[in-house]
Design a protein around this motif. Structure first.
Motif, PDB file in Angstrom:
ATOM      1  N   GLY A  38      36.020  11.735  20.521  1.00 26.93           N
ATOM      2  CA  GLY A  38      34.909  10.794  20.592  1.00 26.93           C
ATOM      3  C   GLY A  38      33.918  10.938  19.456  1.00 26.93           C
ATOM      4  N   SER A  40      33.427  11.482  15.095  1.00 25.62           N
ATOM      5  CA  SER A  40      34.023  11.427  13.763  1.00 25.62           C
ATOM      6  C   SER A  40      33.321  12.464  12.900  1.00 25.62           C
ATOM      7  CB  SER A  40      33.843  10.038  13.143  1.00 25.62           C
ATOM      8  OG  SER A  40      34.499   9.070  13.912  1.00 25.62           O
ATOM      9  N   LYS A  90      31.358   7.864  18.875  1.00 29.24           N
ATOM     10  CA  LYS A  90      31.901   6.514  19.005  1.00 29.24           C
ATOM     11  C   LYS A  90      30.774   5.656  19.583  1.00 29.24           C
ATOM     12  CE  LYS A  90      33.661   6.137  23.650  1.00 29.24           C
ATOM     13  NZ  LYS A  90      34.714   5.554  24.420  1.00 29.24           N
ATOM     14  N   SER A 125      26.516  -0.409  16.011  1.00 25.95           N
ATOM     15  CA  SER A 125      27.954  -0.192  16.220  1.00 25.95           C
ATOM     16  C   SER A 125      28.754  -0.293  14.926  1.00 25.95           C
ATOM     17  CB  SER A 125      28.500  -1.167  17.260  1.00 25.95           C
ATOM     18  OG  SER A 125      28.309  -2.501  16.824  1.00 25.95           O
ATOM     19  N   LYS A 171      25.548   4.152  18.044  1.00 24.85           N
ATOM     20  CA  LYS A 171      26.173   5.447  17.790  1.00 24.85           C
ATOM     21  C   LYS A 171      25.048   6.443  17.512  1.00 24.85           C
ATOM     22  CE  LYS A 171      30.079   3.439  15.263  1.00 24.85           C
ATOM     23  NZ  LYS A 171      30.813   3.496  13.978  1.00 24.85           N
TER      24      LYS A 171
END
Length: 178
Positions: A38, A40, A90, A125, A171
């Motif tokens: 979930g 990055s 995410k 997002s 995010k």
């Protein structure tokens, strides 16, 4: 000097104990799967395990709630020449805020307090920055080498309001830099 993060998404200023309090929970927001699922990562962002040596300092005695925490270590060179590391969640549906715990580690013989900065950013997002703020985290002075002498420090608690974005997909990004 790495930064450790534990994260919970919450509706209010009160401490949340579960990510399920969010409109749409951040899955594995507290890293308890032992992975960055979930998230990055960019640069050196990993999951640290409680009771282990995950640094060149003795981190075995740090009081990590649960078994795991996200760990940022600035190693990647940015365009501006700074070393940095980050992880970005995410997208999730914003509630009133994000509650998290943070701790910076430093060698006991290092002369400068907080030689690295930790920032938290709210992104839309698509990844565009909506808001960024620096954090003054708890600082644990640890002993070089592992195993070595153990030391502990409580994590500092932080709240970042997302009320202005409530109901929107957002995010969150944590960034450490020199």
């Amino acid at each position: 000097m790495p930064h450790l993060i534990r994260l919970t998404v919450a509706f209010s200023l009160m401490l949340a104990t579960s990510a399920s309090l969010a409109l749409e929970p951040l899955f594995d927001g507290n890293f308890e799967s032992g992975t960055l699922q979930g998230w990055s990562p960019d640069g050196s962002a990993i999951v640290a395990s409680k009771g282990t040596c995950f640094s060149d300092q003795d981190t075995r005695a740090l009081s990590i709630r649960g078994r795991f925490a996200g760990l940022l270590r600035s190693t990647k060179q940015s365009d501006e020449g700074q070393k940095l590391a980050s992880f970005t969640s995410k997208p999730f549906l914003a509630g009133s805020g994000v509650v998290f715990l943070a701790l910076s580690e430093q060698r006991d013989d290092y002369p400068k307090e907080h030689p690295f900065a930790l920032n938290v950013s709210i992104l839309d997002s698509a990844g565009n920055v909506l808001n960024t703020r620096p954090l003054a985290t708890a600082l644990s002075k640890l002993y070089g080498g592992c195993p070595s002498l153990t030391a502990d420090q409580s994590f500092s608690q932080h709240f970042v309001s997302t009320r202005a974005y409530s109901g929107q997909q957002i995010k969150i990004r944590f960034t450490q830099h020199e």
